[in-house]
Design a protein around this motif. Structure first.
Motif, PDB file in Angstrom:
ATOM      1  N   ASP A   6       0.832  -1.208   0.000  1.00  0.00           N
ATOM      2  CA  ASP A   6       0.000   0.000   0.000  1.00  0.00           C
ATOM      3  C   ASP A   6       0.867   1.258   0.000  1.00  0.00           C
ATOM      4  O   ASP A   6       0.463   2.303  -0.534  1.00  0.00           O
ATOM      5  CB  ASP A   6      -0.938   0.025   1.219  1.00  0.00           C
ATOM      6  N   ILE A   7       2.027   1.170   0.614  1.00  0.00           N
ATOM      7  CA  ILE A   7       2.926   2.329   0.613  1.00  0.00           C
ATOM      8  C   ILE A   7       3.388   2.624  -0.814  1.00  0.00           C
ATOM      9  O   ILE A   7       3.488   3.781  -1.226  1.00  0.00           O
ATOM     10  CB  ILE A   7       4.128   2.076   1.561  1.00  0.00           C
ATOM     11  N   GLY A   8       3.642   1.568  -1.577  1.00  0.00           N
ATOM     12  CA  GLY A   8       3.994   1.764  -2.980  1.00  0.00           C
ATOM     13  C   GLY A   8       2.824   2.294  -3.792  1.00  0.00           C
ATOM     14  O   GLY A   8       2.973   3.199  -4.626  1.00  0.00           O
ATOM     15  N   ALA A   9       1.636   1.735  -3.543  1.00  0.00           N
ATOM     16  CA  ALA A   9       0.455   2.151  -4.308  1.00  0.00           C
ATOM     17  C   ALA A   9       0.102   3.606  -4.003  1.00  0.00           C
ATOM     18  O   ALA A   9      -0.303   4.361  -4.895  1.00  0.00           O
ATOM     19  CB  ALA A   9      -0.726   1.234  -3.995  1.00  0.00           C
ATOM     20  N   ILE A  10       0.263   4.017  -2.763  1.00  0.00           N
ATOM     21  CA  ILE A  10      -0.004   5.422  -2.424  1.00  0.00           C
ATOM     22  C   ILE A  10       0.984   6.327  -3.150  1.00  0.00           C
ATOM     23  O   ILE A  10       0.617   7.338  -3.741  1.00  0.00           O
ATOM     24  CB  ILE A  10       0.060   5.643  -0.890  1.00  0.00           C
ATOM     25  N   GLY A  11       2.253   5.944  -3.120  1.00  0.00           N
ATOM     26  CA  GLY A  11       3.253   6.772  -3.793  1.00  0.00           C
ATOM     27  C   GLY A  11       2.979   6.867  -5.287  1.00  0.00           C
ATOM     28  O   GLY A  11       2.941   7.957  -5.870  1.00  0.00           O
ATOM     29  N   TRP A  12       2.762   5.718  -5.883  1.00  0.00           N
ATOM     30  CA  TRP A  12       2.589   5.691  -7.341  1.00  0.00           C
ATOM     31  C   TRP A  12       1.260   6.319  -7.767  1.00  0.00           C
ATOM     32  O   TRP A  12       1.235   7.219  -8.616  1.00  0.00           O
ATOM     33  CB  TRP A  12       2.675   4.232  -7.822  1.00  0.00           C
ATOM     34  N   LEU A  13       0.165   5.876  -7.177  1.00  0.00           N
ATOM     35  CA  LEU A  13      -1.158   6.305  -7.645  1.00  0.00           C
ATOM     36  C   LEU A  13      -1.665   7.568  -6.951  1.00  0.00           C
ATOM     37  O   LEU A  13      -2.088   8.519  -7.615  1.00  0.00           O
ATOM     38  CB  LEU A  13      -2.179   5.179  -7.441  1.00  0.00           C
ATOM     39  N   VAL A  14      -1.627   7.580  -5.634  1.00  0.00           N
ATOM     40  CA  VAL A  14      -2.197   8.728  -4.907  1.00  0.00           C
ATOM     41  C   VAL A  14      -1.318   9.960  -5.112  1.00  0.00           C
ATOM     42  O   VAL A  14      -1.816  11.052  -5.416  1.00  0.00           O
ATOM     43  CB  VAL A  14      -2.380   8.392  -3.411  1.00  0.00           C
ATOM     44  N   ASP A  15      -0.020   9.799  -4.982  1.00  0.00           N
ATOM     45  CA  ASP A  15       0.851  10.950  -5.242  1.00  0.00           C
ATOM     46  C   ASP A  15       0.820  11.325  -6.720  1.00  0.00           C
ATOM     47  O   ASP A  15       0.864  12.508  -7.072  1.00  0.00           O
ATOM     48  CB  ASP A  15       2.288  10.668  -4.785  1.00  0.00           C
ATOM     49  N   GLY A  16       0.730  10.310  -7.578  1.00  0.00           N
ATOM     50  CA  GLY A  16       0.635  10.592  -9.008  1.00  0.00           C
ATOM     51  C   GLY A  16      -0.607  11.413  -9.329  1.00  0.00           C
ATOM     52  O   GLY A  16      -0.551  12.377 -10.106  1.00  0.00           O
ATOM     53  N   ALA A  17      -1.734  11.039  -8.731  1.00  0.00           N
ATOM     54  CA  ALA A  17      -2.971  11.792  -8.954  1.00  0.00           C
ATOM     55  C   ALA A  17      -2.866  13.187  -8.347  1.00  0.00           C
ATOM     56  O   ALA A  17      -3.296  14.186  -8.942  1.00  0.00           O
ATOM     57  CB  ALA A  17      -4.157  11.039  -8.345  1.00  0.00           C
ATOM     58  N   ALA A  18      -2.274  13.258  -7.166  1.00  0.00           N
ATOM     59  CA  ALA A  18      -2.120  14.565  -6.509  1.00  0.00           C
ATOM     60  C   ALA A  18      -1.265  15.489  -7.365  1.00  0.00           C
ATOM     61  O   ALA A  18      -1.581  16.680  -7.522  1.00  0.00           O
ATOM     62  CB  ALA A  18      -1.496  14.383  -5.124  1.00  0.00           C
ATOM     63  N   ILE A  19      -0.204  14.957  -7.948  1.00  0.00           N
ATOM     64  CA  ILE A  19       0.676  15.795  -8.786  1.00  0.00           C
ATOM     65  C   ILE A  19      -0.086  16.286 -10.013  1.00  0.00           C
ATOM     66  O   ILE A  19       0.040  17.445 -10.420  1.00  0.00           O
ATOM     67  CB  ILE A  19       1.937  15.013  -9.207  1.00  0.00           C
ATOM     68  N   MET A  20      -0.890  15.391 -10.594  1.00  0.00           N
ATOM     69  CA  MET A  20      -1.683  15.775 -11.772  1.00  0.00           C
ATOM     70  C   MET A  20      -2.574  16.972 -11.423  1.00  0.00           C
ATOM     71  O   MET A  20      -2.733  17.900 -12.224  1.00  0.00           O
ATOM     72  CB  MET A  20      -2.520  14.575 -12.210  1.00  0.00           C
TER      73      MET A  20
END
Lengths: 255, 357
Positions: B153-167
């Motif tokens: 989940d730490i990886g998924a948050i970094g990849w997806l949640v942070d990715g979406a936040a950056i977008m």
């Protein structure tokens, strides 16, 4: 390290690395619990410095003690009885005042330790100490400022700091106790005798207490012992279980 | 690149990993200040010239309140977001990963600080904003009401949640309000680093044991749809009438619709999933050559609104933790204030003695 002294020197260095790792672990558990956002950041910073010290020491020991262990082998695949940290660092997180009292003592000790190790005969130990001593100076400054603010703040904060220094008192003597490994490491010119660090560290703490308008706590009836022989207090087992659980559930996996 | 194990997750030649990777942040940072050419008492002129509104400028009260609400919600999201990730600090499976995670959670505290500071330039202080978070008057991103159940989940948050936040945040680097835009530039650079670390974490899991691979897939299965919902309700086509989108766009706070940003995120992320070797849990996901975009399935908006309104796995837990932590720290903040006051009084007394002498 030479062949004849390798094991004992490794044991000495592992004790220092374990102190750093276990305290880093406890400080890491402060994140989101600090009284101010700025303090979340500061405690994270100190936790990062300490894990960095542990990694440098573990990597050096693993590469030179003949075992070929990685930093993670040393952190995650030793059992509790093989950890050589002092009891002070393994105690669970208390209130913020307790943390600052613990940090003041630990950083006062570490400052003298790394200053001494800067004169080690071992070049790698010297290099690790030279970097660490700068970090620890900041930790000491941080803890000192908070102890002064809290000791000389409100009546409640003063009461809490009195209690905090009484809480921490039984764990201090162990920092400065010589054991076979530290004696051997000191004789080889690699390490320093813990007992030789005591006067300077005590003077540092005494000066901060005076500025904080706090009396030194009464001498406690008991004091912690045995950490350097791998005999820990009960909270250590839970700490190790939590820290090591994931890699041990997946033997052979890389992360 | 699918299935090619020789792709280095950090190879920049493999294309940008997130919206901050392609130079957009640097372009925003290179914004040319032409405020000297404009009548700064004319808010509309500042907006029309695509210049930054600064704290002392005249601005409509609704603009100020919209920004306070948005920046505060963003700040609250950063500090609540520390909880799900902090949940794994004591269990990180290697010392390197542990250090990375501590640094990441520390960065989030830092982002919270920049953002509260940006909000303070609008005439409100951090303590008041925290009160509004604690008493439920202001929100944080609903994504953090989902639990972090495994290391992946730490990886998924970094990849997806942070990715979406950056977008979402890259366009905010060009937000009309200067302090917010500048805070976003700094935040996006750090978030980009976090997103890359999350990608790498999952990359390594997928190349690990079967159990690790399953852990990574399970995490992506649980985080994919909440990550898409992070962009907010639909706001284009038949959905275009409601919400704050139109006004925020007119004011230069928001630059793209929720739906546009969501589509960009999907388009950017699907090829990355293929590189990692992970399946996106959406049977309707397919490349649409005609549109030049990926088509994707329907978001469960009932779930989105349910979690937003408080019925998510961790809503109560996150708030209780936040409030408890704040209350437990009160004596420290009080003591720091009391000490500062004593010091000021002492200095004043010393100065008084000095001038008397």
């Amino acid at each position: 390290m030479t062949d004849t002294t390798t094991a004992i020197q490794a044991a000495y260095l592992l004790g220092l690395g374990d102190d750093a790792l276990i305290y880093s672990h406890r400080l890491g558990s402060w994140l989101t619990w600090a009284p101010l956002l700025e303090e979340d950041m500061a405690l994270a910073n100190i936790s990062l410095d300490l894990i960095g010290q542990a990694r440098a020491i573990y990597t050096y020991v693993g590469a030179n003690d003949g075992t070929g262990r990685s930093e993670d082998d040393i952190a995650y695949w030793r059992d509790e009885r093989e950890f050589r940290n002092v009891h002070l660092v393994e105690q669970p997180r208390g209130d913020f005042g307790q943390e600052m009292a613990r940090m003041l003592w630990f950083s006062a000790y570490q400052r003298e330790l790394y200053a001494g190790l800067a004169g080690s005969r071992d070049a790698q130990v010297r290099a690790i100490a030279a970097k660490a001593v700068k970090e620890v100076r900041y930790h000491l400054d941080h803890a000192s400022q908070w102890v002064v603010r809290l000791g000389d703040g409100t009546p409640e904060s003063r009461d809490r700091m009195v209690a905090a220094f009484s809480w921490v008192a039984p764990y201090i003597a162990e920092l400065f106790e010589d054991d076979a490994a530290s004696v051997a490491a000191a004789e080889a010119g690699v390490g320093v005798l813990p007992s030789s660090l005591r006067a300077a560290a005590e003077a540092t703490v005494a000066a901060v207490l005076a500025e904080a308008t706090l009396e030194p706590p009464a001498v406690s009836r008991w004091h912690a012992r045995g950490g350097r022989d791998g005999v820990h207090s009960e909270p250590m087992g839970y700490l190790i279980a939590e820290m090591q659980h994931l890699p041990r559930s997946h033997p052979g996996a890389a992360w | 690149m699918y299935g090619n194990d020789f792709v280095d997750p950090n190879d920049p030649g493999a294309g940008p990993l997130n919206a901050a990777d392609g130079g957009a942040v640097e372009a925003a940072a290179a914004h040319v200040d032409r405020r000297s050419e404009i009548d700064l008492s004319d808010f509309d002129a500042i907006i029309a010239a695509d210049q930054r509104v600064e704290p002392r400028d005249v601005m409509p009260e609704e603009y100020r309140q919209t920004l306070i609400r948005q920046i505060a919600q963003h700040a609250h999201s950063e500090i609540i977001g520390m909880q799900p990730e902090g949940n794994w600090i004591t269990r990180a499976p290697s010392l390197r990963r542990k250090a990375i995670l501590i640094a990441k959670v520390q960065d989030e505290a830092g982002h919270g600080l920049y953002l509260y500071s940006a909000a303070e330039t609008l005439g409100i202080d951090r303590a008041e904003l925290l009160d509004r978070l604690h008493n439920g008057k202001q929100k944080y991103s609903s994504i953090f009401n989902y639990p972090t159940l495994t290391w992946a989940d730490i990886g998924a948050i970094g990849w997806l949640v942070d990715g979406a936040a950056i977008m979402n945040q890259v366009p905010l680097c060009r937000c009309s309000y200067g302090p917010y835009a500048r805070a976003m530039i700094r935040t996006c650079k750090e978030e980009s680093f976090h997103q890359r670390q999350g990608f790498e974490l999952l990359w390594d899991l997928v190349r690990g044991t079967e159990a690790q691979k399953a852990m990574a897939q399970d995490a992506v299965n649980r985080w994919w749809w909440p990550a898409l919902a992070m962009f907010g309700p639909r706001d284009t086509g038949e959905h275009a009438t409601g919400g704050h989108t139109a006004q925020s766009m007119a004011w230069g706070i928001k630059r793209f619709s929720n739906d546009d940003l969501r589509q960009r995120f999907v388009d950017m992320t699907v090829p990355q999933a293929e590189r990692i070797g992970i399946t996106i849990p959406d049977p309707k996901l397919a490349w649409n050559a005609e549109r030049g975009h990926y088509d994707f399935g329907d978001i469960d908006w009932d779930e989105f609104w349910r979690v937003l309104k408080g019925d998510g796995a961790c809503n109560a837990q996150r708030m209780a933790r936040r409030v408890t932590s704040h209350e437990q720290g009160a004596w420290v903040r009080d003591a720091a204030a009391a000490y500062a006051a004593k010091q000021a009084a002492r200095q004043q007394a010393a100065a008084g003695e000095g001038s008397a002498a």
